[in-house]
Scaffold this active site. Structure first.
Site, short mmCIF file in Angstrom:
data_model
loop_
_atom_site.label_atom_id
_atom_site.label_comp_id
_atom_site.label_asym_id
_atom_site.label_seq_id
_atom_site.Cartn_x
_atom_site.Cartn_y
_atom_site.Cartn_z
N ASP A 224 37.60 33.73 38.48
CA ASP A 224 36.53 33.47 37.51
C ASP A 224 36.92 33.83 36.08
O ASP A 224 36.21 33.50 35.14
CB ASP A 224 35.26 34.24 37.91
CG ASP A 224 34.62 33.61 39.12
OD1 ASP A 224 34.69 32.38 39.24
OD2 ASP A 224 34.05 34.35 39.94
N HIS B 299 38.95 42.25 42.90
CA HIS B 299 38.59 41.41 44.04
C HIS B 299 38.57 42.25 45.29
O HIS B 299 39.41 43.15 45.43
CB HIS B 299 39.57 40.24 44.20
CG HIS B 299 39.02 39.14 45.05
ND1 HIS B 299 39.08 39.17 46.42
CD2 HIS B 299 38.33 38.02 44.72
CE1 HIS B 299 38.49 38.10 46.89
NE2 HIS B 299 38.01 37.39 45.88
N1 CMC Z 1 35.79 46.66 35.89
C1 CMC Z 1 35.94 48.01 35.93
N2 CMC Z 1 36.09 48.72 37.07
C2 CMC Z 1 36.12 48.05 38.21
C3 CMC Z 1 35.98 46.64 38.26
C4 CMC Z 1 35.83 45.95 37.05
N3 CMC Z 1 35.69 44.61 37.04
N4 CMC Z 1 36.03 46.22 39.55
C5 CMC Z 1 36.20 47.34 40.28
N5 CMC Z 1 36.25 48.44 39.47
C6 CMC Z 1 36.50 49.83 39.90
C7 CMC Z 1 35.27 50.43 40.56
O1 CMC Z 1 34.45 51.09 39.62
C8 CMC Z 1 35.91 51.37 41.55
O2 CMC Z 1 36.36 52.51 40.83
P1 CMC Z 1 36.39 53.96 41.53
O3 CMC Z 1 37.38 53.85 42.65
O4 CMC Z 1 36.80 54.89 40.45
O5 CMC Z 1 34.99 54.21 42.02
C9 CMC Z 1 37.15 50.62 42.04
O6 CMC Z 1 37.50 49.78 40.93
C10 CMC Z 1 36.92 49.78 43.29
O7 CMC Z 1 35.82 48.91 43.03
P2 CMC Z 1 34.76 48.44 44.12
O8 CMC Z 1 33.51 48.06 43.42
O9 CMC Z 1 34.67 49.46 45.21
O10 CMC Z 1 35.49 47.16 44.71
P3 CMC Z 1 34.80 46.04 45.59
O11 CMC Z 1 35.87 45.47 46.44
O12 CMC Z 1 33.58 46.54 46.26
O13 CMC Z 1 34.31 44.97 44.48
C11 CMC Z 1 34.27 43.16 42.97
C12 CMC Z 1 35.00 43.80 44.16
C13 CMC Z 1 34.87 41.77 42.73
C14 CMC Z 1 32.79 43.00 43.30
C15 CMC Z 1 34.46 44.05 41.72
O14 CMC Z 1 35.84 44.19 41.42
C16 CMC Z 1 33.69 43.53 40.51
O15 CMC Z 1 32.51 43.84 40.35
N6 CMC Z 1 34.36 42.69 39.61
C17 CMC Z 1 33.69 42.09 38.50
C18 CMC Z 1 32.88 40.87 38.96
C19 CMC Z 1 33.77 39.68 39.29
O16 CMC Z 1 34.69 39.33 38.55
N7 CMC Z 1 33.46 39.04 40.43
C20 CMC Z 1 34.15 37.83 40.87
C21 CMC Z 1 34.94 38.05 42.12
S1 CMC Z 1 36.08 36.72 42.48
C22 CMC Z 1 35.15 35.33 42.77
C23 CMC Z 1 34.08 35.45 43.79
O17 CMC Z 1 34.21 36.14 44.80
O18 CMC Z 1 33.07 34.78 43.63
#
Ligand code: CMC
Length: 434
Positions: A369, A312
């Site tokens: 989710d 998140h």
């Molecule tokens: N699986 C594997 N690796 C992950 C995941 C994941 N679900 N989420 C983040 N990472 C890794 C990412 O690759 C990065 O690694 P590194 O530092 O080595 O490059 C690190 O963790 C930080 O990730 P980020 O993408 O920079 O984080 P963000 O804050 O931009 O993204 C997020 C947050 C929710 C979009 C992301 O965690 C994600 O894509 N999760 C899966 C989709 C999901 O469950 N979304 C629902 C969110 S909650 C409800 C809502 O908001 O609607």
């Protein structure tokens, strides 16, 4: 930073080249202070760069507070755990929109008003006929919500507080009607009218599942679970879809158009689309023995696969909504007597990820989710409808933010800047000389 009588400095000084710029610091009721950079371009000629707005507050808001490090979520100051335990979705919607919990009379009036705005205009039904039978319900929901502005001219004067309030009520009231209609159209069932003798959630369930051939038995376990899910989804401060509603709203566009834009933003798998993606992922993993391979894929930087339902932007400890949903999932499945093998896969996946260094170091915990899809499945809500369910709950937050924005004296059209990386100025070359 210079001293202040508040809990921190009143201003900070930024050295930009040979200039020192003094920037005021703004203090919220709760949470981290914000450096107000609005005067930066004028005084230094520089903008700030912040992709994904990870360090930027876009507005002032009194609706929802999140402390991502502590796993805290408050609606108008009330902890989500207390609201989940003691309130109802419609009461929460009132709270978000009006700032205070209603007394009995206020709630009765609000419920009556929402109940009596649930009908869909007969001609709006024709919109559904224009879609392919297999259209995604989110596509139908976004289009029909946007089209509401063509039916309710009497609530489009944004200067009139009563018209604004009425538009917010209409959106809250009609969202379940449109959502159920989208579902019924997609399976070839006739669209149902809302029944005013039912409460918000049971009315929606009735519009979804009633068939003329047999009476529909309303199950209180299902209704209670759905009400709770709507509460948990109702608001989440400046998330992508709410920020979209506010960005569109900042232009003076009408509330139906603004909320329709929010729906499209919610659809993405990184946002509300994740609940649908979680279920697809669990089904693809299939059995608990395949979980380790899925975790390995999620860690592989050469593979775009991510564990859906994990991570998140704001919560770096745990998602308090996930904690509540996790408990509820077991309760609901138990009460409904459902033995879902996907739950076993989900439990194994959660366990494997929570003890894996990659996820621990990056503070990637199950989010709201992760479990909601399993509950929706148990409630017999089809997978394509999961994000639509999220949209119904989030409508309360969208309209609350839109209403707040309309009276915000600091509201300006949202217009970010960029770092231009294209070609420098050059002369046009005639086609035969290229
Ligand atoms: N699986 C594997 N690796 C992950 C995941 C994941 N679900 N989420 C983040 N990472 C890794 C990412 O690759 C990065 O690694 P590194 O530092 O080595 O490059 C690190 O963790 C930080 O990730 P980020 O993408 O920079 O984080 P963000 O804050 O931009 O993204 C997020 C947050 C929710 C979009 C992301 O965690 C994600 O894509 N999760 C899966 C989709 C999901 O469950 N979304 C629902 C969110 S909650 C409800 C809502 O908001 O609607």
């Amino acid at each position: 930073m210079s001293d202040s009588t508040k809990s921190g400095p009143a201003e900070v000084t930024l050295a930009a080249g040979d200039k020192n710029v003094v920037l005021p610091v703004q203090y919220p009721t709760l949470g981290a202070p914000c450096i107000d950079v609005a005067r930066l371009p004028k005084e230094t000629g520089c903008f700030t760069y912040d992709p994904g707005f990870t360090a930027t507050a876009s507005c002032k808001s009194a609706i929802t507070y999140i402390d991502g490090d502590q796993g805290v979520l408050l609606y108008r100051g009330y902890p989500i755990e207390q609201l989940a335990e003691q309130s109802s979705f419609l009461e929460v919607a009132y709270l978000l929109m009006n700032g205070e919990l209603p007394d009995r009379n206020e709630f009765a009036k609000f419920e009556h008003e929402v109940t009596h705005h649930t009908m869909m205009h007969e001609r709006l039904k024709n919109f559904f006929q224009g879609f392919q039978y297999d259209a995604h319900p989110m596509a139908m929901l976004a289009a029909t919500v946007a089209s509401l502005s063509a039916f309710y001219h009497d609530t489009l004067d944004l200067e009139d507080p009563e018209q604004r309030r009425l538009a917010a009520i209409r959106l809250l009231a009609k969202m379940p009607t449109l959502a159920a209609a989208a579902y019924r159209y997609s399976i070839g069932w006739p669209i149902r009218f809302p029944r005013n003798n039912l409460d918000y959630v049971n009315r929606f369930l009735h519009m979804m599942f009633e068939v003329p051939s047999e009476p529909l038995e309303m199950n209180p376990v299902v209704a209670k679970a759905l009400d709770l899910l709507f509460i948990l989804h109702a608001d989440h401060e400046q998330n992508a879809s709410t920020s979209t509603v506010r960005l569109v709203g900042s232009t003076g566009a009408n509330p139906y158009a603004s909320v329709a834009a929010g729906i499209t933003a919610l659809w993405g798998p990184a946002h509300g689309g994740a609940n649908e993606a979680v279920l697809k992922m669990l089904a693809e993993i299939g059995t608990p023995d395949k979980v380790d391979a899925a975790v390995a894929r999620a860690k592989d930087k050469n593979d775009s696969f991510r564990l859906m339902g994990f991570g998140h932007r704001v919560y770096k400890n745990f998602d308090p909504r996930a904690k509540i949903i996790r408990e509820m999932t077991h309760k609901v499945l138990g009460e409904l007597g459902i033995d879902d093998p996907l739950l076993e896969v989900a439990m194994k996946l959660e366990e494997a990820a929570l003890k894996d260094d990659y996820f621990v170091q990056r503070k990637l915990y199950p989010n709201v989710d992760f479990y909601s899809g399993i509950i929706y499945k148990a409630l017999k809500i089809p997978t394509e409808m999961f994000t639509v369910m999220f949209a119904i709950g989030r409508t309360a937050g969208w309209v609350a933010h839109w209403l707040e924005q309309q009276v915000d004296p600091e509201n300006k059209i949202g217009r970010p800047r960029q770092i231009y990386t294209g070609a420098a100025t050059r002369d046009y070359v005639a086609i035969d000389r290229r």
